[in-house]
Design a protein around this motif. Structure first.
Motif, PDB file in Angstrom:
ATOM      1  N   ALA A  81      29.308  33.898  36.398  1.00 51.91           N
ATOM      2  CA  ALA A  81      30.621  34.268  36.923  1.00 51.91           C
ATOM      3  C   ALA A  81      31.537  34.716  35.792  1.00 51.91           C
ATOM      4  O   ALA A  81      31.375  34.327  34.635  1.00 51.91           O
ATOM      5  CB  ALA A  81      31.245  33.084  37.663  1.00 51.91           C
ATOM      6  N   ALA A  82      32.491  35.541  36.129  1.00 46.59           N
ATOM      7  CA  ALA A  82      33.555  35.951  35.198  1.00 46.59           C
ATOM      8  C   ALA A  82      34.884  35.674  35.872  1.00 46.59           C
ATOM      9  O   ALA A  82      35.031  35.893  37.085  1.00 46.59           O
ATOM     10  CB  ALA A  82      33.426  37.429  34.852  1.00 46.59           C
ATOM     11  N   THR A  83      35.854  35.174  35.131  1.00 45.39           N
ATOM     12  CA  THR A  83      37.141  34.783  35.703  1.00 45.39           C
ATOM     13  C   THR A  83      38.270  35.508  34.983  1.00 45.39           C
ATOM     14  O   THR A  83      38.334  35.507  33.748  1.00 45.39           O
ATOM     15  CB  THR A  83      37.359  33.269  35.581  1.00 45.39           C
ATOM     16  OG1 THR A  83      36.254  32.581  36.176  1.00 45.39           O
ATOM     17  CG2 THR A  83      38.650  32.852  36.279  1.00 45.39           C
ATOM     18  N   ALA A  84      39.122  36.121  35.751  1.00 37.97           N
ATOM     19  CA  ALA A  84      40.290  36.799  35.184  1.00 37.97           C
ATOM     20  C   ALA A  84      41.483  35.859  35.190  1.00 37.97           C
ATOM     21  O   ALA A  84      41.488  34.833  35.875  1.00 37.97           O
ATOM     22  CB  ALA A  84      40.600  38.053  35.989  1.00 37.97           C
ATOM     23  N   GLU A  85      42.475  36.211  34.444  1.00 35.86           N
ATOM     24  CA  GLU A  85      43.741  35.460  34.489  1.00 35.86           C
ATOM     25  C   GLU A  85      44.589  36.062  35.598  1.00 35.86           C
ATOM     26  O   GLU A  85      45.328  36.991  35.392  1.00 35.86           O
ATOM     27  CB  GLU A  85      44.457  35.544  33.144  1.00 35.86           C
ATOM     28  CG  GLU A  85      43.703  34.855  32.013  1.00 35.86           C
ATOM     29  CD  GLU A  85      44.469  34.913  30.690  1.00 35.86           C
ATOM     30  OE1 GLU A  85      45.604  35.449  30.692  1.00 35.86           O
ATOM     31  OE2 GLU A  85      43.921  34.447  29.688  1.00 35.86           O
ATOM     32  N   GLY A  86      44.433  35.507  36.792  1.00 31.58           N
ATOM     33  CA  GLY A  86      45.116  36.073  37.945  1.00 31.58           C
ATOM     34  C   GLY A  86      44.266  37.153  38.586  1.00 31.58           C
ATOM     35  O   GLY A  86      43.049  37.190  38.441  1.00 31.58           O
ATOM     36  N   ARG A  87      44.939  38.059  39.288  1.00 30.98           N
ATOM     37  CA  ARG A  87      44.234  39.106  40.029  1.00 30.98           C
ATOM     38  C   ARG A  87      43.538  40.068  39.069  1.00 30.98           C
ATOM     39  O   ARG A  87      44.086  40.417  38.017  1.00 30.98           O
ATOM     40  CB  ARG A  87      45.261  39.861  40.887  1.00 30.98           C
ATOM     41  CG  ARG A  87      44.712  41.006  41.689  1.00 30.98           C
ATOM     42  CD  ARG A  87      45.829  41.666  42.482  1.00 30.98           C
ATOM     43  NE  ARG A  87      45.343  42.848  43.190  1.00 30.98           N
ATOM     44  CZ  ARG A  87      46.108  43.614  43.957  1.00 30.98           C
ATOM     45  NH1 ARG A  87      47.402  43.314  44.101  1.00 30.98           N
ATOM     46  NH2 ARG A  87      45.614  44.662  44.560  1.00 30.98           N
ATOM     47  N   TRP A  88      42.322  40.496  39.457  1.00 32.68           N
ATOM     48  CA  TRP A  88      41.604  41.467  38.636  1.00 32.68           C
ATOM     49  C   TRP A  88      42.318  42.820  38.655  1.00 32.68           C
ATOM     50  O   TRP A  88      42.776  43.274  39.694  1.00 32.68           O
ATOM     51  CB  TRP A  88      40.184  41.669  39.164  1.00 32.68           C
ATOM     52  CG  TRP A  88      39.222  40.587  38.768  1.00 32.68           C
ATOM     53  CD1 TRP A  88      38.883  39.485  39.475  1.00 32.68           C
ATOM     54  CD2 TRP A  88      38.495  40.527  37.545  1.00 32.68           C
ATOM     55  NE1 TRP A  88      37.983  38.713  38.778  1.00 32.68           N
ATOM     56  CE2 TRP A  88      37.722  39.347  37.578  1.00 32.68           C
ATOM     57  CE3 TRP A  88      38.419  41.350  36.416  1.00 32.68           C
ATOM     58  CZ2 TRP A  88      36.884  38.962  36.534  1.00 32.68           C
ATOM     59  CZ3 TRP A  88      37.569  40.977  35.378  1.00 32.68           C
ATOM     60  CH2 TRP A  88      36.823  39.802  35.438  1.00 32.68           C
ATOM     61  N   ALA A  89      42.390  43.458  37.514  1.00 32.60           N
ATOM     62  CA  ALA A  89      42.826  44.849  37.433  1.00 32.60           C
ATOM     63  C   ALA A  89      41.600  45.724  37.650  1.00 32.60           C
ATOM     64  O   ALA A  89      40.521  45.455  37.100  1.00 32.60           O
ATOM     65  CB  ALA A  89      43.440  45.149  36.074  1.00 32.60           C
ATOM     66  N   ALA A  90      41.732  46.778  38.449  1.00 37.34           N
ATOM     67  CA  ALA A  90      40.587  47.633  38.765  1.00 37.34           C
ATOM     68  C   ALA A  90      39.937  48.183  37.499  1.00 37.34           C
ATOM     69  O   ALA A  90      38.707  48.326  37.433  1.00 37.34           O
ATOM     70  CB  ALA A  90      41.024  48.775  39.677  1.00 37.34           C
ATOM     71  N   THR A  91      40.719  48.464  36.497  1.00 34.63           N
ATOM     72  CA  THR A  91      40.176  49.048  35.260  1.00 34.63           C
ATOM     73  C   THR A  91      39.369  48.052  34.436  1.00 34.63           C
ATOM     74  O   THR A  91      38.644  48.447  33.521  1.00 34.63           O
ATOM     75  CB  THR A  91      41.323  49.599  34.396  1.00 34.63           C
ATOM     76  OG1 THR A  91      42.295  48.550  34.201  1.00 34.63           O
ATOM     77  CG2 THR A  91      41.996  50.783  35.070  1.00 34.63           C
ATOM     78  N   GLU A  92      39.486  46.755  34.740  1.00 34.58           N
ATOM     79  CA  GLU A  92      38.750  45.733  34.000  1.00 34.58           C
ATOM     80  C   GLU A  92      37.462  45.284  34.711  1.00 34.58           C
ATOM     81  O   GLU A  92      36.630  44.590  34.111  1.00 34.58           O
ATOM     82  CB  GLU A  92      39.651  44.502  33.784  1.00 34.58           C
ATOM     83  CG  GLU A  92      40.885  44.794  32.940  1.00 34.58           C
ATOM     84  CD  GLU A  92      41.838  43.615  32.890  1.00 34.58           C
ATOM     85  OE1 GLU A  92      41.654  42.677  33.714  1.00 34.58           O
ATOM     86  OE2 GLU A  92      42.753  43.628  32.065  1.00 34.58           O
ATOM     87  N   VAL A  93      37.325  45.653  35.973  1.00 38.11           N
ATOM     88  CA  VAL A  93      36.195  45.168  36.755  1.00 38.11           C
ATOM     89  C   VAL A  93      34.869  45.691  36.213  1.00 38.11           C
ATOM     90  O   VAL A  93      33.878  44.955  36.099  1.00 38.11           O
ATOM     91  CB  VAL A  93      36.362  45.566  38.238  1.00 38.11           C
ATOM     92  CG1 VAL A  93      35.080  45.277  39.019  1.00 38.11           C
ATOM     93  CG2 VAL A  93      37.538  44.827  38.857  1.00 38.11           C
ATOM     94  N   GLY A  94      34.815  46.957  35.857  1.00 35.75           N
ATOM     95  CA  GLY A  94      33.561  47.582  35.448  1.00 35.75           C
ATOM     96  C   GLY A  94      32.886  46.875  34.289  1.00 35.75           C
ATOM     97  O   GLY A  94      31.697  46.525  34.354  1.00 35.75           O
ATOM     98  N   SER A  95      33.625  46.621  33.233  1.00 35.29           N
ATOM     99  CA  SER A  95      33.023  45.987  32.052  1.00 35.29           C
ATOM    100  C   SER A  95      32.601  44.550  32.355  1.00 35.29           C
ATOM    101  O   SER A  95      31.539  44.096  31.908  1.00 35.29           O
ATOM    102  CB  SER A  95      34.001  46.018  30.875  1.00 35.29           C
ATOM    103  OG  SER A  95      35.201  45.324  31.194  1.00 35.29           O
ATOM    104  N   ALA A  96      33.414  43.832  33.132  1.00 35.82           N
ATOM    105  CA  ALA A  96      33.084  42.452  33.462  1.00 35.82           C
ATOM    106  C   ALA A  96      31.833  42.383  34.352  1.00 35.82           C
ATOM    107  O   ALA A  96      30.928  41.570  34.128  1.00 35.82           O
ATOM    108  CB  ALA A  96      34.257  41.777  34.168  1.00 35.82           C
TER     109      ALA A  96
END
Length: 292
Positions: A260-275
């Motif tokens: 799993a990967a966890t963001a700080e709050g809501r995911w930004a669309a631009t960060e989803v790909g790399s994660a």
């Protein structure tokens, strides 16, 4: 005959031919009384004569007890009557083997709505309806202090577990059966019912023409596992999917939470790909879709 299933009452759906017939004969060899269900359809679901009487005759010739049932297992009322027939004829029901089905293979872009509906109906609803009525009987028996040591064996497929090119409806239905098995096992354990599924590999009229069957196992090679799962010995095994390929048993692992990967709050669309790509790199490679 073996005493593994002596005194137990079974329904086997789609038992006129192929794997279902082999199951019915194997259960009878181990002492079960069998309701031999067969609606009588061709490989693609067209109505034909049912050979269920021949299977009953084979069981009786070996000294067993069996009765014919011609229900359409995807018809809710006919499925209820089939369960009641087992109860009325043999005094109860202990084992339900859901096996009936047919195929209408088609690439996704050529599949019709009618083909989709027919395949989903016979496999998915055809498992649900008998299971629903059997479960109601077993719950009622438990409430009356007569809890039965009941067993359900559903039939999924490698197509439902890994997918199969040209079998979008069949794969979807068989995947649904695998998940139905997990839910039913979790819900029915409290009333003495185990629920498992097998993914059989065998040379049958459903596989001939679709695959090279020259090296495939025979239908009866799958049935000893069903007989054991139907026995009282198997009470600690539930919610499992077991692939049978000749002499090889494989316990399927199914869906499970991975990395799993966890963001700080809501995911930004631009960060989803790399994660997501990092998670994919860390994960096991999925088994390939059959025919890919």
């Amino acid at each position: 005959m073996s005493k593994l299933l002596e005194g137990r009452v079974a329904i086997v759906t789609g038992a006129g031919r192929g794997i279902g017939r082999a199951h019915a004969l194997e259960l009878a060899r181990h002492g079960a009384k069998v309701v031999v269900n067969d609606f009588g359809v061709s490989n693609n679901g067209e109505k034909t004569d049912s050979p269920a009487h021949e299977v009953v005759a084979e069981i009786e010739a070996m000294g067993g007890e069996a009765v014919v049932n011609g229900a359409d297992v995807a018809d809710f009322e006919q499925a209820a009557a089939m369960v009641q027939q087992a109860i009325d004829t043999f005094g109860g029901l202990d084992i339900l083997v859901n096996n009936a089905g047919f195929v209408r293979d088609r690439m996704l872009v050529n599949a019709t709505e009618d083909e989709w509906d027919a395949v989903i109906r016979v496999h998915l609803k055809g498992h649900f309806a008998p299971l629903r009525h059997a479960a109601a009987y077993w719950r009622a028996e438990s409430k009356e202090g007569r809890q039965r040591v009941a067993r359900v064996i559903n039939t999924t497929s490698g197509a439902g577990l890994q997918g199969s090119i040209g079998q979008v409806a069949y794969s979807a239905a068989k995947g649904g059966i695998a998940t139905m098995t997990l839910v039913a096992a979790a819900e029915l354990g409290r009333v003495g019912v185990t629920v498992n599924a097998i993914a059989p590999v065998a040379k049958t009229r459903m596989t001939e023409g679709a695959f090279d069957t020259s090296e495939m196992a025979l239908p009866e090679d799958n049935s000893p596992i069903v007989a054991w799962l139907a026995s009282e010995e198997a009470g600690d095994v539930t919610g499992r999917v077991i692939e049978i390929d000749g002499s090889q048993l494989t316990l399927e692992t199914g869906w499970a939470h991975g990395h799993a990967a966890t963001a700080e709050g809501r995911w930004a669309a631009t960060e989803v790909g790399s994660a997501l790509r990092k998670l994919i790199d860390e994960a096991p490679t999925p088994d390939p879709v059959y025919g890919a």
